[in-house]
Design a protein around this motif. Structure first.
Motif, mmCIF file in Angstrom:
data_model
loop_
_atom_site.group_PDB
_atom_site.id
_atom_site.type_symbol
_atom_site.label_atom_id
_atom_site.label_comp_id
_atom_site.label_asym_id
_atom_site.label_seq_id
_atom_site.Cartn_x
_atom_site.Cartn_y
_atom_site.Cartn_z
ATOM 1 N N UNK B 58 22.109 63.265 86.496
ATOM 2 C CA UNK B 58 22.643 63.517 85.045
ATOM 3 C C UNK B 58 22.856 64.786 84.696
ATOM 4 N N UNK B 59 23.516 65.523 84.838
ATOM 5 C CA UNK B 59 23.657 67.078 84.516
ATOM 6 C C UNK B 59 23.610 67.242 82.979
ATOM 7 N N UNK B 60 23.914 66.154 82.342
ATOM 8 C CA UNK B 60 23.782 66.396 80.672
ATOM 9 C C UNK B 60 22.089 66.340 80.449
ATOM 10 N N UNK B 61 21.194 65.442 81.040
ATOM 11 C CA UNK B 61 20.018 65.391 80.784
ATOM 12 C C UNK B 61 19.358 66.566 81.847
ATOM 13 N N UNK B 62 20.000 66.791 82.693
ATOM 14 C CA UNK B 62 19.238 67.829 83.810
ATOM 15 C C UNK B 62 18.411 67.059 84.594
ATOM 16 N N UNK B 63 18.613 65.835 85.026
ATOM 17 C CA UNK B 63 17.943 65.201 85.841
ATOM 18 C C UNK B 63 18.443 65.094 87.142
ATOM 19 N N UNK B 64 17.781 65.077 88.435
ATOM 20 C CA UNK B 64 18.078 64.985 89.756
ATOM 21 C C UNK B 64 18.584 63.308 89.851
ATOM 22 N N UNK B 65 19.164 62.868 91.044
ATOM 23 C CA UNK B 65 19.297 61.393 91.196
ATOM 24 C C UNK B 65 17.838 60.683 91.313
ATOM 25 N N UNK B 66 16.943 61.309 91.802
ATOM 26 C CA UNK B 66 15.491 60.901 91.959
ATOM 27 C C UNK B 66 15.081 60.605 90.596
ATOM 28 N N UNK B 67 14.961 61.624 89.839
ATOM 29 C CA UNK B 67 14.399 61.661 88.518
ATOM 30 C C UNK B 67 15.112 60.819 87.651
ATOM 31 N N UNK B 68 16.545 60.562 87.582
ATOM 32 C CA UNK B 68 17.517 59.776 86.721
ATOM 33 C C UNK B 68 17.127 58.296 87.217
#
Lengths: 126, 136, 108
Positions: B58-68
């Motif tokens: 999630x580029x808007x939230x700045x999360x990686x696949x794992x983090x999101x």
């Protein structure tokens, strides 16, 4: 098994499905020997109007050859002894032309809904 | 309490309506309470079990696949099958075949079967409770 | 007598049909049936204290209609002060009600 299928949402995906999918499903139930009836309410009441003729849908060279014919589908269902009920109040609210409604529909008032529901083992609102 | 059977018909595609998550929560609750559940997935609901669903960053939230850790409904439903097995009850999931065909949704997770309206009727006849969740 | 379990996912701000369904619920109750109104999703929005629908719930309750609201949906929407006549509930209870004999469950 007696089932009342209530159809409220109207013209949802009817062009690409070439059917109202709940009227279609109801006919499938009929084939499965369910004693099915339909109650049209809300905007679905507009299905009763004769002469619904969508423009022929086309995209580029693709042409639709089997557009939906919802009023005729209902007539076909009634010809198979599937009872079609409709809420009279909804027809009045939407000023449907009384001289252009398909025949054979059983009109009820909103106040008669409870009595109708009790005639069925299942009442499913789609 | 002896297990009862709930039949549920669903129609909504994933990620389009609150109905999808609520339906899966209802199925979860029924299984968790030790009941059998028969699902008839009609129309867009056949997309809930597509194997090719993939989580994303999630580029808007700045999360990686794992983090999101973005949910996929096919993972949720896989977990429901596992819950049913752990509870010793049955989760039967039928995707409406014609709905599958027109949506190209035929590559599904384990446990799902192709069927039709007659499957729903047979389930209803064997059930203690029935719930139809319509779409708009 | 039939028990009607009405699952209301819609709210009157968004759905013109909400009012029609409420009339139907009253009609079912006045016809002598047991009725449970279970609010979920955006249907819980009017369970928040202070809307103009508080008296509506009072009237339903006075008719003997049990009104429940999905706690998950309430939490999701930050609804803390609830209308007195609506009881916090959960989907486990919804399942129990749905599986009660002689129950017809209708989702709106």
């Amino acid at each position: 098994m007696k089932v009342l299928n209530i159809v409220e949402t109207a013209y949802r995906a009817t062009l690409e499905e070439q059917d109202d999918t709940i009227l279609w499903l109801s006919q499938s139930f009929h084939h499965a020997d369910v004693d099915i009836s339909i109650l049209l309410r809300g905007n679905a009441i507009n299905y009763l109007v004769q002469g619904q003729t969508p423009f022929n849908l086309s995209f580029g060279t693709w042409q639709q050859t089997q557009p939906p014919a919802l009023d005729r589908d209902l007539e076909m269902m009634m010809a198979k002894d599937i009872a079609v009920y409709a809420i009279a109040n909804d027809i009045q609210d939407r000023a449907l032309p009384s001289d252009r409604l398909i025949e054979g529909v059983l009109f009820i008032q909103k106040s008669e809904i409870a009595e109708l529901f009790e005639q069925f083992d299942h009442v499913w609102h789609w | 309490m002896s297990p009862q059977t709930l039949s549920i018909a669903i129609m909504d595609a994933p990620y389009e309506s609150a109905n999808s998550t609520t339906a899966l929560r209802i199925i979860h609750s029924a299984l968790n309470q030790g009941h059998h559940v028969h699902v008839f997935a009609y129309e867009g609901a056949v997309n809930l079990t597509m194997k090719a669903q993939a989580p994303h960053a999630n580029a808007i939230k700045g999360t990686t696949v794992e983090e999101e850790n973005h949910p996929t409904t096919k993972d949720w439903i896989t977990a429901l099958f596992q819950l049913a097995k752990a509870k010793g009850v049955t989760l039967k999931w039928v995707n409406c075949g014609l709905c599958v065909d027109e949506r190209g949704a035929g590559d599904w997770i384990d446990g799902v079967h192709r069927g039709g309206p007659q499957d729903f009727i047979q389930s209803v006849q064997a059930s203690d409770g029935v719930l139809v969740i319509p779409t708009r | 007598m039939t028990h009607y379990l009405i699952l209301e996912s819609r709210d009157p701000f968004d759905s013109a049909d909400w009012a029609t369904m409420q009339e139907m619920i009253i009609n079912l109750r006045e016809s002598g049936h047991d009725v449970t109104l279970f609010l979920l999703q955006n249907g819980v929005l009017i369970a928040r204290k202070g809307t103009s629908f508080e008296s509506h719930f009072f009237n339903l309750k006075a008719l003997g209609i049990n009104i429940l609201a999905d706690f998950f949906s309430l939490q999701e929407r930050g609804i803390q002060n609830m209308v007195m006549d609506v009881e916090k509930s959960h989907l486990d209870r919804l399942i129990q009600l749905c599986l009660t004999p002689n129950t017809k469950t209708i989702w709106h």
